[in-house]
Design an enzyme around this catalytic site. Sequence first.
Site, PDB file in Angstrom:
ATOM      1  CB  SER A   7      16.654 -25.537  20.204  1.00  0.00           C
ATOM      2  OG  SER A   7      16.419 -26.847  20.187  1.00  0.00           O
ATOM      3  NE  ARG A   9      22.205 -15.871  17.047  1.00  0.00           N
ATOM      4  CZ  ARG A   9      22.907 -15.628  18.129  1.00  0.00           C
ATOM      5  NH1 ARG A   9      23.749 -16.270  18.598  1.00  0.00           N
ATOM      6  NH2 ARG A   9      22.620 -14.671  18.872  1.00  0.00           N
ATOM      7  CB  VAL A  10      23.933 -24.303  14.286  1.00  0.00           C
ATOM      8  CG1 VAL A  10      24.320 -25.516  13.326  1.00  0.00           C
ATOM      9  CG2 VAL A  10      25.264 -23.270  14.169  1.00  0.00           C
ATOM     10  N   GLY A  11      21.187 -25.226  15.081  1.00  0.00           N
ATOM     11  CA  GLY A  11      20.056 -26.218  14.941  1.00  0.00           C
ATOM     12  C   GLY A  11      19.040 -25.644  14.508  1.00  0.00           C
ATOM     13  NE  ARG A  80      35.074 -20.168  16.240  1.00  0.00           N
ATOM     14  CZ  ARG A  80      36.078 -19.925  15.445  1.00  0.00           C
ATOM     15  NH1 ARG A  80      37.268 -19.469  15.781  1.00  0.00           N
ATOM     16  NH2 ARG A  80      35.552 -19.697  14.129  1.00  0.00           N
ATOM     17  CG  HIS A 173      36.109 -27.266  11.122  1.00  0.00           C
ATOM     18  ND1 HIS A 173      35.768 -26.421  10.059  1.00  0.00           N
ATOM     19  CD2 HIS A 173      35.189 -26.949  12.151  1.00  0.00           C
ATOM     20  CE1 HIS A 173      34.941 -25.524  10.234  1.00  0.00           C
ATOM     21  NE2 HIS A 173      34.461 -25.586  11.390  1.00  0.00           N
TER      22      HIS A 173
END
Length: 308
Positions: A7, A9-11, A80, A173
């Site tokens: 949960s 930032r990306v989620g 990261r 990637h």
Amino acid sequence: MITIIGSGRVGSSAAAIIGIMKLDNKILLVDIVKGLPQGEALDLNHMSSILGLDVEYMGSNDYRDMEGSDLVIVTAGLARKPGMTREQLLEANAKIVSEIGREIRKYAKDSVVILTTNPLDAMTYVMWKATGFPRERVIGFSGVLDAGRLAYYAAKKLGVSPSSILPIVLGQHGESMFPVPSKSFIHGVPLTRLLTEEQIREVTEETVKAGAKITELRGFSSNWAPGAGLAVMAEAVKRDTRRSLIASVVLQGEYGVRDIPVEVPIVLGRSGVVKVLEVELTPGELQSFMQSVEAVKKLVSSIPPNLL
């Protein structure tokens, strides 16, 4: 139901965009941090109310609540920090992904899994092993992001819309990714015929270093572009659009590679990967691609055996 594990930032970005796109009327956020997924879900429910969306967000700290999910998106893991490569995250995130994979196998055994955890290709391998799912149902998110970045930088130089460009990025990637301008087209015309050699070099370098640049500028890694890319992939699965896009999947003989996940073009639908598309490469391009594959192999070989 769509479950998003992680949960941060990306989620949360993915959850918001998926809800706005109305891909499911129930979206579950799961995280080990007490209160975090519940708070994000409450905020997103307020967003739904304001926008008039019939989408219910739920937050949980218990993996059991994802039971019955047909799509599980995994964004959990250490992010990261400035100056850190994706590869430095390997062992710590392998442990996290392995644990999550076993929970998915237990509670969402029929789901399609899409993950973003870095180093992405190696973590796709860990998830594939941990779930025991066929390779078609374990997909690494990365290619949509890398291809989108290639299209963006090329479009800026050409003065066209990024949507006019069909971009191809292959391999890892990470720092060894292989953008392929000669196979990236605007209505059949390759970028190598539209851009100078110097411009091609610049576009390629900008694509490879885009993630590091964002991290350097704002102190944390990207979230809005990954969230949008995850939503695009979720749409392909939930609506069975069978859309072609770039993703990291375990190859089983394609490109002469076996049991290693790398970015390649695929067709994505409700069952996961419908087909892996093999791009015809020149001998020089194939050599560059295989160098990128070797970088992934090296990472996979470094994963502690107890995490596989």
